[in-house]
Design a protein around this motif. Structure first.
Motif, short mmCIF file in Angstrom:
data_model
loop_
_atom_site.label_atom_id
_atom_site.label_comp_id
_atom_site.label_asym_id
_atom_site.label_seq_id
_atom_site.Cartn_x
_atom_site.Cartn_y
_atom_site.Cartn_z
N ALA A 87 0.84 -1.20 0.00
CA ALA A 87 0.00 0.00 0.00
C ALA A 87 0.87 1.26 0.00
O ALA A 87 0.57 2.24 -0.70
CB ALA A 87 -0.93 0.00 1.21
N ALA A 88 1.96 1.25 0.75
CA ALA A 88 2.88 2.39 0.78
C ALA A 88 3.54 2.57 -0.58
O ALA A 88 3.69 3.71 -1.06
CB ALA A 88 3.92 2.20 1.87
N ALA A 89 3.94 1.48 -1.21
CA ALA A 89 4.56 1.55 -2.54
C ALA A 89 3.56 2.15 -3.55
O ALA A 89 3.94 2.99 -4.38
CB ALA A 89 5.02 0.17 -2.99
N ALA A 90 2.31 1.73 -3.46
CA ALA A 90 1.27 2.27 -4.36
C ALA A 90 1.06 3.76 -4.11
O ALA A 90 0.93 4.54 -5.07
CB ALA A 90 -0.03 1.50 -4.17
N ALA A 91 1.04 4.17 -2.85
CA ALA A 91 0.87 5.58 -2.51
C ALA A 91 2.03 6.41 -3.07
O ALA A 91 1.82 7.51 -3.59
CB ALA A 91 0.77 5.76 -1.00
N LEU A 92 3.24 5.89 -3.00
CA LEU A 92 4.39 6.61 -3.54
C LEU A 92 4.31 6.73 -5.07
O LEU A 92 4.64 7.76 -5.63
CB LEU A 92 5.69 5.92 -3.13
N ARG A 93 3.86 5.66 -5.72
CA ARG A 93 3.71 5.70 -7.19
C ARG A 93 2.68 6.75 -7.60
O ARG A 93 2.86 7.44 -8.61
CB ARG A 93 3.29 4.32 -7.72
N GLU A 94 1.59 6.85 -6.84
CA GLU A 94 0.53 7.81 -7.16
C GLU A 94 1.04 9.24 -7.05
O GLU A 94 0.59 10.12 -7.80
CB GLU A 94 -0.67 7.62 -6.24
N ARG A 95 1.95 9.51 -6.13
CA ARG A 95 2.48 10.86 -5.93
C ARG A 95 3.42 11.29 -7.05
O ARG A 95 3.65 12.45 -7.24
CB ARG A 95 3.23 10.95 -4.61
N ARG A 96 3.98 10.32 -7.75
CA ARG A 96 4.96 10.65 -8.81
C ARG A 96 4.29 11.00 -10.07
O ARG A 96 3.53 11.15 -10.67
CB ARG A 96 5.91 9.48 -9.04
#
Length: 125
Positions: free
Chosen positions: A116-125
């Motif tokens: 979930a954290a990895a997905a959140a970071l991808r969304e911010r990029r």
């Protein structure tokens, strides 16, 4: 317990020589009778200064530097000391562990929370 094997030391030193890389944590240290946990990705040329994610158990994990020698000097109840998690194998770069820790208030190793954290970071990029 030896906090760093020669192999881990060499790998951490190699990471320390690379700039602007989101390394996967190489080693996890923990307090066996408390809440302290440290994930390290790099070791400076001084052989003592580690970089990574530190969580002292107060709900606010932080990225930064910490001292290997200071970890080794910590004396805990019952004659215990800070230990290295010999079974630790990181699956994500440090930024993912930091994001998951920010969301959870502590360092986590749950695959679900890290994904979930990895997905959140991808969304911010």
């Amino acid at each position: 317990m030896i906090l760093l094997t020669d192999d881990l030391r060499d790998r951490l030193l190699a990471n320390g020589g690379q700039c602007d890389v989101d390394h996967v944590p190489m080693v996890k240290f923990f307090n066996p009778v408390g809440g302290g946990t440290w994930l390290a990705t790099e070791l400076d040329a001084d052989g003592d200064t580690l970089f990574g994610l530190a969580d002292l158990g107060f709900g606010s994990p932080e990225l930064g530097s910490f001292s290997l020698s200071e970890l080794g000097l910590v004396r805990l109840p019952f004659g215990m000391a800070i230990e290295r998690d010999i079974l630790f194998e990181a699956a994500f770069p440090l930024s993912v562990y930091a994001e998951a820790a920010r969301q959870a208030g502590s360092i986590v190793e749950s695959e679900r929370l890290l994904q979930a954290a990895a997905a959140a970071l991808r969304e911010r990029r």
